[in-house]
Design an enzyme around this catalytic site. Structure first.
Site, PDB file in Angstrom:
ATOM      1  N   GLU A  38       0.831  -1.210   0.000  1.00 41.24           N
ATOM      2  CA  GLU A  38       0.000   0.000   0.000  1.00 41.24           C
ATOM      3  C   GLU A  38       0.869   1.266   0.000  1.00 41.24           C
ATOM      4  OE1 GLU A  38      -3.751   1.668   2.746  1.00 41.24           O
ATOM      5  OE2 GLU A  38      -2.497   0.014   3.443  1.00 41.24           O
ATOM      6  N   LYS A  92      -9.307   2.693  -2.333  1.00 38.40           N
ATOM      7  CA  LYS A  92      -9.656   2.064  -1.056  1.00 38.40           C
ATOM      8  C   LYS A  92     -11.054   2.492  -0.619  1.00 38.40           C
ATOM      9  CE  LYS A  92      -7.369   1.156   3.390  1.00 38.40           C
ATOM     10  NZ  LYS A  92      -6.125   1.426   4.151  1.00 38.40           N
ATOM     11  N   CYS A 137      -5.828  -3.312   2.332  1.00 40.15           N
ATOM     12  CA  CYS A 137      -5.617  -3.329   3.787  1.00 40.15           C
ATOM     13  C   CYS A 137      -6.926  -3.367   4.570  1.00 40.15           C
ATOM     14  CB  CYS A 137      -4.743  -2.147   4.202  1.00 40.15           C
ATOM     15  SG  CYS A 137      -3.909  -2.410   5.791  1.00 40.15           S
TER      16      CYS A 137
END
Length: 628
Positions: free
Chosen positions: A46, A113, A165
């Site tokens: 990330e 995200k 994540c």
């Protein structure tokens, strides 16, 4: 379903915020290695172009613009391979945390995200905007148009998508929707910070997802001490249909740690290789691995020339010394003597050559001697036991060791104040003052050594002391970095016994036979930490119940009473002391040197736990407790 075999690769990278050249070098190395393994898809962590820990710099549009220009450089390295690389994208006055897919030197799209981490050490909503599910947009950058959003990609007929994540830690995670779209592979680029035993949870998250969704799942985490406080273990996982195919060794000293595997995609995929994962985790091994890597990265990234330590012979400073020794041992084992010395930045060519000629143990001690300088600063209240403990430990690991007394300096300050006040200072009337001046007088000389050597001064405060302010500000809290401020005292004491027995640090035998003591009162008073405070086991449990589990003082009392941790009156006294000292000493926690996040929580107001400097001090709650 047609059978397709893809070679999947994932790499952990040791990045640094805004280190454009260094970060891109690691990305390029990973791409080159993946190509050598004939990988079809390479997953990188990330935000690996900028680094994850840029904090408020993410709000500056120029950072995203610079990151995009670096992305265009990365694109040119991706001939014959598909690479997923992380960067921020500034769009419509908002910043998005994205994974960009590059296929054969062409940018295919950006997945943004969807769920932002906002608990504990995480502040992502401060910088990023969440992307809505199932939405895809188009944006223009430098004259080119690109897709961004919730995209499903394809590689040789195999559909794949992302969970970035935090996306994977939510009940309504993106994978729930992707499976209905025929997705067979989930990629997860992460910046998931280290905490003791967290790898167990992460392993289950990945492997269980691959089983639940009957897919392949590939995970790549950041590695090392990226920005100062957070440590990343560099975990790489490849799993399929509930079986683990690849997992790397965590917390290594490499810049790039890549794993790859051939994965079969079909109705009933053949899984040729399976790795057995054997919990439980040994938290002592985890702690020493995380501490040693974090110290090495902090030292080299701050361009410091080693460490200086006021070695008191007690548990806390002994752990700091052992952590540096382990940094050398583990670092040399991980990347080799020459690479370790080169990364440390300040060993000359002649020193590197000379150290390379020495036997392994002798070379390690010589390196520790250059990297760690210790001083025992005794007073009339210090014992022979702590001096022996400090001297023997330093000698056993090879650290440079000095010994001096500070009584003259203490007496000088004391006399000045006595003259100003027109009276003598006494232990009956001025106990805290007479204790604190000893701790404070130790700071100037040890800071001088740190300045002379261009080294980092290690502060030795632990989490238990931080909770109740059992530390002298500008004394034992003095330092550039406080490596063990995230660990409680009880854990430290058992760790040192383990390190003596399991790691062979025989010099710890002396400290392991001592009761923790500040040694600031006259010896006839037999001062100990637990006599001043309460049993550390109780202190740590109150702290956890109060601020991790978030119980009220009355609830903490009820729980401890049920567990028979003490009599009702003892528990009331201990709980009252804890909350009173906690409230009074928030200002100290605000001023501690930067600390590593090592456990599942800490008391650092700049990362995990915020508390007002001025408050009511739980007065009403403690009065209610006394009525029980």
């Amino acid at each position: 379903m047609k059978e397709t075999k893809l070679t999947l690769a994932a790499a952990a990278l040791n990045q640094t915020p805004m280190d454009w050249a260094g970060n891109l070098q690691h990305i390029q190395t990973a791409i080159q290695e993946a190509k050598r393994q004939n990988a079809h898809i390479l997953l990188l962590p990330e935000l690996c172009i900028t680094g994850y820990g840029c904090e408020d710099l993410f709000l500056s549009p120029w950072v995203s613009e610079e990151a995009f220009e670096k992305l265009l450089e990365v694109k040119e390295w991706c001939d014959g391979i598909t690479v997923a690389v992380g960067l921020p994208v500034f769009l419509n006055k908002q910043v998005y945390n994205t994974a960009c897919v590059i296929k054969n030197k062409e940018i295919i799209g950006f997945t943004a995200k969807q769920f932002l981490a906002s608990d504990g050490v995480h502040y992502e909503p401060r910088w990023f905007a969440p992307w809505p599910a199932n939405e895809v947009q188009e944006f223009e950058m430098l004259g080119q148009k690109y897709k961004i959003g919730d995209i499903v990609y394809e590689e040789q007929g195999v559909k794949y998508a992302f969970e970035i994540c935090e996306d994977a830690w939510r009940p309504n995670r993106p994978a729930e929707r992707h499976m209905a779209k025929g997705v067979q592979l989930i990629l997860n680029p992460s910046a998931s910070h280290f905490a003791l035993s967290k790898t167990d949870v992460r392993y289950r998250l990945v492997v269980d997802a691959s089983k639940k969704y009957q897919c392949a799942y590939m995970y790549a985490n950041l590695l090392g001490n990226e920005a100062g406080k957070m440590i990343y273990d560099g975990e790489v996982l490849i799993a399929q249909n509930g079986k683990l195919i690849r997992r790397n060794d965590l917390l290594c000293f490499k810049d790039v740690d890549l794993e790859y595997a051939e994965v079969c995609f079909s109705a009933n995929p053949e899984i040729a290789e399976v790795i057995e994962y054997l919990p439980p985790i040994d938290e002592n091994k985890e702690l020493v691995a995380a501490l040693s890597l974090a110290l090495f990265d902090y030292m080299r990234k701050s361009r410091s020339r080693g460490f200086v330590l006021s070695l008191s012979g007690g548990a806390d400073s002994s752990l700091c010394a052992v952590a540096v020794a382990e940094m050398v041992r583990r670092g040399v084992e991980s990347i080799g003597l020459q690479t370790f010395l080169e990364k440390a930045l300040f060993f000359t060519e002649e020193e590197v050559a000379a150290l390379g000629q020495l036997p392994k143990e002798e070379a390690r001690k010589a390196i520790v001697g250059k990297l760690l300088t210790c001083a025992y600063q005794g007073t009339v209240n210090s014992s022979d036991d702590t001096y022996t403990s400090a001297k023997e430990l330093a000698g056993s690991i090879g650290a440079t060791f000095y010994n001096w007394t500070i009584d003259e300096e203490v007496q000088g300050y004391t006399s000045k104040v006595e003259h100003a006040l027109g009276r003598q200072l006494t232990w009956q009337q001025d106990d805290v003052t007479l204790q604190n001046i000893q701790a404070r007088v130790r700071a100037p000389a040890i800071w001088m050594l740190a300045n002379i050597k261009y080294a980092l001064l290690l502060a030795t405060s632990n989490r238990s002391e931080a909770s109740v302010g059992y530390a002298t500000m500008d004394g034992d809290t003095a330092g550039s970095i406080s490596p063990i401020a995230g660990i409680d005292k009880a854990f430290i004491r058992q760790f040192l016994i383990w390190a003596q027995q399991e790691l062979g640090y025989t010099g710890l035998q002396y400290v392991n036979n001592l009761q923790p003591s500040a040694e600031l009162r006259p010896q006839e008073q037999t001062q100990t930490d637990e006599k001043d405070l309460m049993p550390y086991e109780v202190l740590n449990q109150i702290e956890r119940l109060a601020f991790y589990d978030r119980y009220a003082p009355e609830e903490v009392y009820t729980i401890l009473l049920e567990q028979q941790k003490g009599t009702p009156e003892q528990l009331k006294a201990w709980i009252t002391k804890f909350y009173t000292m906690w409230s009074r000493n928030q200002w100290k926690r605000e001023r501690y040197a930067p600390a590593f996040h090592l456990d599942d929580y800490n008391v650092d107001p700049r990362s995990w736990l915020r508390f007002p400097i001025l408050s009511g001090g739980f007065k009403a709650e403690l009065e209610k407790l006394q009525q029980q």
